[in-house]
Design a protein around this motif. Structure first.
Motif, mmCIF file in Angstrom:
data_model
loop_
_atom_site.group_PDB
_atom_site.id
_atom_site.type_symbol
_atom_site.label_atom_id
_atom_site.label_comp_id
_atom_site.label_asym_id
_atom_site.label_seq_id
_atom_site.Cartn_x
_atom_site.Cartn_y
_atom_site.Cartn_z
ATOM 1 N N PRO A 59 0.584 -1.365 -0.009
ATOM 2 C CA PRO A 59 0.197 0.158 -0.123
ATOM 3 C C PRO A 59 0.977 1.421 0.254
ATOM 4 O O PRO A 59 1.912 0.772 0.338
ATOM 5 C CB PRO A 59 -0.611 -0.312 1.393
ATOM 6 C CG PRO A 59 -0.544 -1.225 1.564
ATOM 7 C CD PRO A 59 0.940 -2.146 1.246
ATOM 8 N N LEU A 60 0.405 2.287 -0.927
ATOM 9 C CA LEU A 60 1.279 3.672 -0.965
ATOM 10 C C LEU A 60 0.322 4.652 -0.268
ATOM 11 O O LEU A 60 -1.382 4.667 -0.225
ATOM 12 C CB LEU A 60 1.446 4.467 -2.259
ATOM 13 C CG LEU A 60 1.863 2.904 -2.919
ATOM 14 C CD1 LEU A 60 1.941 3.472 -4.711
ATOM 15 C CD2 LEU A 60 3.411 2.693 -2.866
ATOM 16 N N LEU A 81 -12.374 5.415 -4.905
ATOM 17 C CA LEU A 81 -12.333 5.110 -4.370
ATOM 18 C C LEU A 81 -14.183 4.704 -4.377
ATOM 19 O O LEU A 81 -13.909 4.074 -3.732
ATOM 20 C CB LEU A 81 -12.204 6.064 -2.647
ATOM 21 C CG LEU A 81 -10.648 5.888 -2.354
ATOM 22 C CD1 LEU A 81 -10.800 6.824 -1.179
ATOM 23 C CD2 LEU A 81 -10.757 4.403 -1.652
ATOM 24 N N ALA A 82 -14.561 5.886 -5.003
ATOM 25 C CA ALA A 82 -15.900 6.048 -4.934
ATOM 26 C C ALA A 82 -16.483 4.470 -6.682
ATOM 27 O O ALA A 82 -17.448 4.191 -6.303
ATOM 28 C CB ALA A 82 -16.164 7.407 -5.842
ATOM 29 N N TRP A 83 -15.631 4.326 -6.956
ATOM 30 C CA TRP A 83 -15.635 3.319 -7.955
ATOM 31 C C TRP A 83 -14.971 2.103 -7.644
ATOM 32 O O TRP A 83 -15.668 0.848 -7.843
ATOM 33 C CB TRP A 83 -14.483 3.449 -9.607
ATOM 34 C CG TRP A 83 -14.709 4.059 -10.317
ATOM 35 C CD1 TRP A 83 -15.040 5.797 -10.206
ATOM 36 C CD2 TRP A 83 -16.201 4.287 -11.101
ATOM 37 N NE1 TRP A 83 -15.193 6.537 -11.170
ATOM 38 C CE2 TRP A 83 -15.896 5.372 -11.847
ATOM 39 C CE3 TRP A 83 -16.124 3.351 -11.803
ATOM 40 C CZ2 TRP A 83 -17.006 5.503 -13.373
ATOM 41 C CZ3 TRP A 83 -16.435 3.508 -12.942
ATOM 42 C CH2 TRP A 83 -17.230 4.651 -14.241
ATOM 43 N N PRO A 132 -4.820 0.066 5.807
ATOM 44 C CA PRO A 132 -3.562 0.126 6.954
ATOM 45 C C PRO A 132 -2.376 -0.111 7.893
ATOM 46 O O PRO A 132 -2.160 -1.146 6.848
ATOM 47 C CB PRO A 132 -5.189 -0.721 8.543
ATOM 48 C CG PRO A 132 -5.213 -1.227 8.257
ATOM 49 C CD PRO A 132 -5.919 -1.501 6.483
ATOM 50 N N VAL A 133 -1.831 0.266 7.739
ATOM 51 C CA VAL A 133 -0.119 0.562 7.909
ATOM 52 C C VAL A 133 0.446 0.420 9.711
ATOM 53 O O VAL A 133 0.338 1.802 9.666
ATOM 54 C CB VAL A 133 0.692 0.952 7.006
ATOM 55 C CG1 VAL A 133 2.122 0.549 6.898
ATOM 56 C CG2 VAL A 133 0.304 0.746 5.326
ATOM 57 N N HIS A 145 -3.123 4.582 3.543
ATOM 58 C CA HIS A 145 -2.254 4.219 2.607
ATOM 59 C C HIS A 145 -3.369 3.345 1.936
ATOM 60 O O HIS A 145 -4.467 3.101 1.869
ATOM 61 C CB HIS A 145 -1.399 3.226 2.752
ATOM 62 C CG HIS A 145 -0.416 3.577 3.576
ATOM 63 N ND1 HIS A 145 -0.976 4.739 5.291
ATOM 64 C CD2 HIS A 145 0.527 3.518 3.203
ATOM 65 C CE1 HIS A 145 0.758 4.255 5.462
ATOM 66 N NE2 HIS A 145 1.967 4.515 4.689
ATOM 67 N N TYR A 146 -2.915 2.983 0.625
ATOM 68 C CA TYR A 146 -4.458 2.430 -0.101
ATOM 69 C C TYR A 146 -3.289 1.555 -0.887
ATOM 70 O O TYR A 146 -2.773 1.362 -1.576
ATOM 71 C CB TYR A 146 -4.499 3.973 -1.558
ATOM 72 C CG TYR A 146 -5.204 4.678 -1.073
ATOM 73 C CD1 TYR A 146 -6.607 5.120 -0.187
ATOM 74 C CD2 TYR A 146 -4.197 5.954 -0.346
ATOM 75 C CE1 TYR A 146 -7.098 6.416 0.172
ATOM 76 C CE2 TYR A 146 -5.171 7.339 0.383
ATOM 77 C CZ TYR A 146 -6.252 6.802 0.860
ATOM 78 O OH TYR A 146 -7.033 8.503 1.160
#
Length: 187
Positions: free
Chosen positions: A48-49, A73-75, A82-83, A90-91
């Motif tokens: 995750p970044l 996020l909506a799509w 979480p990191v 993070h995503y």
């Protein structure tokens, strides 16, 4: 993707090319280039970044990154991950290609097809009531409405097929025609 330990370093060439190409394709599909590039970067990332890393890596404004992340996020093409030991968001991207395709199809249907079906339904109803509309125009509106509804019904059937079976159906390609009666479509 090679893990990004120092986000100011150059990305490997293949990753760079993928991100740039995905951004260009996004533009052709009506998606903001930054949104598509962020999606590509997260898709290839093995961890995750956070937004700052994404901004620095792609050299785009933090505000642009933030807005693009909200859209992804909506799509439902990315999610927060979480990191441990880091309070920043993070995503990570959805990496299951069938899930990705399904979510894109659902989003496009809601934004494009559903309003078209509703608008054509109104047009068809109004055309039936208006004696000034020619039989030709009325027939073409009805044909368009029927076509869009048929495609919408087909979509509803396809989206309900489990991904593994859908993959088999897609892999069959035109061989599926062998199971259909011979003759012209619509006749």
């Amino acid at each position: 993707m090679t893990e990004i330990t120092d986000h100011t370093n150059m990305l490997p060439t293949a990753v760079q090319q993928f991100v740039l190409h995905w951004g260009e394709m996004g533009g052709q599909w009506g998606v903001n280039r930054s949104v598509a590039q962020i999606h590509a970067l997260l898709y290839l990332s093995d961890r995750p970044l956070h937004a700052e890393e994404i901004s620095d890596t792609l050299r785009i404004a933090r505000s642009n990154t933030s807005n693009s992340l909200k859209e992804l996020l909506a799509w439902k093409l990315i999610r927060r991950a979480p990191v441990m030991g880091d309070r920043r968001d993070h995503y990570e991207a959805e990496v299951d290609l069938w899930q990705m395709l399904t979510r894109i199809a659902q989003g496009r249907k809601a934004r494009e097809i559903d309003p078209a079906v509703a608008a054509l339904q109104v047009c068809a109803a109004e055309a039936k009531q208006d004696p000034r509309i020619s039989e030709t125009a009325r027939g073409r509106i009805d044909s368009m409405h029927d076509f869009v509804r048929t495609m919408d019904d087909w979509y509803q059937q396809m989206i309900a097929i489990p991904p593994g079976r859908l993959a088999m159906l897609v892999a069959m390609g035109k061989r599926v025609l062998a199971f259909l009666p011979k003759g012209k479509i619509g006749k």
